[in-house]
Design a protein around this motif. Structure first.
Motif, mmCIF file in Angstrom:
data_model
loop_
_atom_site.group_PDB
_atom_site.id
_atom_site.type_symbol
_atom_site.label_atom_id
_atom_site.label_comp_id
_atom_site.label_asym_id
_atom_site.label_seq_id
_atom_site.Cartn_x
_atom_site.Cartn_y
_atom_site.Cartn_z
ATOM 1 N N LYS A 161 0.830 -1.199 0.000
ATOM 2 C CA LYS A 161 0.000 0.000 0.000
ATOM 3 C C LYS A 161 0.867 1.254 0.000
ATOM 4 O O LYS A 161 0.584 2.215 -0.707
ATOM 5 C CB LYS A 161 -0.948 0.020 1.201
ATOM 6 C CG LYS A 161 -1.890 -1.157 1.291
ATOM 7 C CD LYS A 161 -2.766 -1.293 0.082
ATOM 8 C CE LYS A 161 -3.954 -0.389 0.182
ATOM 9 N NZ LYS A 161 -4.793 -0.445 -1.030
ATOM 10 N N ASN A 212 -5.958 -6.132 -9.355
ATOM 11 C CA ASN A 212 -6.396 -4.744 -9.427
ATOM 12 C C ASN A 212 -5.204 -3.784 -9.315
ATOM 13 O O ASN A 212 -5.143 -2.780 -10.031
ATOM 14 C CB ASN A 212 -7.429 -4.454 -8.339
ATOM 15 C CG ASN A 212 -8.057 -3.096 -8.514
ATOM 16 O OD1 ASN A 212 -8.483 -2.734 -9.600
ATOM 17 N ND2 ASN A 212 -8.116 -2.335 -7.441
ATOM 18 N N MET A 213 -4.261 -4.101 -8.436
ATOM 19 C CA MET A 213 -3.066 -3.255 -8.305
ATOM 20 C C MET A 213 -2.245 -3.270 -9.589
ATOM 21 O O MET A 213 -1.721 -2.239 -10.017
ATOM 22 C CB MET A 213 -2.193 -3.704 -7.129
ATOM 23 C CG MET A 213 -2.674 -3.237 -5.781
ATOM 24 S SD MET A 213 -1.549 -3.724 -4.457
ATOM 25 C CE MET A 213 -0.223 -2.554 -4.694
ATOM 26 N N GLU A 249 -3.956 -1.088 -12.042
ATOM 27 C CA GLU A 249 -3.730 0.320 -11.714
ATOM 28 C C GLU A 249 -2.316 0.768 -12.063
ATOM 29 O O GLU A 249 -2.100 1.923 -12.420
ATOM 30 C CB GLU A 249 -3.991 0.572 -10.225
ATOM 31 C CG GLU A 249 -5.457 0.556 -9.858
ATOM 32 C CD GLU A 249 -5.692 0.756 -8.367
ATOM 33 O OE1 GLU A 249 -4.722 1.015 -7.621
ATOM 34 O OE2 GLU A 249 -6.853 0.644 -7.950
ATOM 35 N N ALA A 303 -3.269 6.113 -6.388
ATOM 36 C CA ALA A 303 -3.258 4.915 -5.555
ATOM 37 C C ALA A 303 -3.831 5.171 -4.167
ATOM 38 O O ALA A 303 -4.209 4.243 -3.486
ATOM 39 C CB ALA A 303 -1.838 4.375 -5.440
ATOM 40 N N SER A 339 -7.046 3.596 -3.125
ATOM 41 C CA SER A 339 -7.095 2.180 -2.777
ATOM 42 C C SER A 339 -7.154 1.965 -1.257
ATOM 43 O O SER A 339 -7.116 0.841 -0.807
ATOM 44 C CB SER A 339 -5.922 1.426 -3.388
ATOM 45 O OG SER A 339 -4.702 1.910 -2.876
ATOM 46 N N THR A 399 -11.811 -1.930 -0.082
ATOM 47 C CA THR A 399 -10.484 -2.514 -0.294
ATOM 48 C C THR A 399 -9.830 -2.879 1.027
ATOM 49 O O THR A 399 -9.291 -3.982 1.179
ATOM 50 C CB THR A 399 -9.581 -1.533 -1.069
ATOM 51 O OG1 THR A 399 -10.186 -1.258 -2.333
ATOM 52 C CG2 THR A 399 -8.193 -2.097 -1.276
#
Length: 184
Positions: free
Chosen positions: A24, A83-84, A87, A95, A98, A103
């Motif tokens: 993240k 999904n990452m 992206e 980002a 997210s 999420t």
């Protein structure tokens, strides 16, 4: 159960959340402490809640939980990882979005499934469950916040590659969890 054993369990349980927190942080353009605290609270909160639920369920449901926990974690991590990766290919993706509730809930559940099984095992041990789950939650909270910061330090330099790598890491974590459980 002694404090050393509980600490080792807490660190072990928090490693998935730490890895996801790093991912993240990798995806963030600038460090956002609000999101770091949010990650720590989600992951720490679920690492507190899941063992308590496991403890309350006890042994009656142990076989049913352990038969599917790896599939749940696998599916959630692969979906979020894909999904990452998607992206990372989009131009100028933000980002920070997210860190939304959906999420973060999915990630928190995926990274705390093992804690549910640990809670079931606590039901059969001489464990002060409230102290144990609070300790596990605090350790995971700290790892979650630190993971976001660590990821951000590296992610600001390597934004799209870092997000791509983060997505791949989540998918690999899901595959690892699935293989470990299928192999015994």
């Amino acid at each position: 159960m002694g404090i050393l054993e509980l600490f080792l369990i807490a660190v072990g349980l928090s490693m998935d959340a730490f890895a996801v927190s790093i991912c993240k942080g990798l995806a963030m353009r600038t460090m956002n402490w609000k999101n770091a605290w949010k990650a720590g609270l989600y992951f720490g909160g679920f690492q507190t809640l899941m063992p308590m639920i496991g403890y309350l369920l006890g042994s009656g449901f142990r076989d049913k939980i352990t038969k599917i926990d790896h599939w749940i974690a696998f599916v959630l991590l692969v979906v979020i990882g894909l999904n990452m990766i998607k992206e990372s290919r989009e131009e100028d993706s933000d980002a920070n979005d997210s860190f939304d509730v959906k999420t973060m809930l999915l990630l928190a559940v995926a990274t705390s499934i093992d804690a549910l099984a640990v809670g079931v095992s606590f039901a059969f041990l001489q464990v002060n469950i409230v102290a144990a789950v609070c300790f596990i939650g605090c350790i995971t909270f700290a790892f979650g916040v630190a993971g976001v910061k660590i990821g951000n330090v590296f992610g600001t330099r390597y934004k799209s590659r870092a997000e791509l790598a983060g997505g791949c890491i989540l998918i690999l974590m899901g595959v690892k969890i699935l293989i470990e459980h299928l192999m015994g």
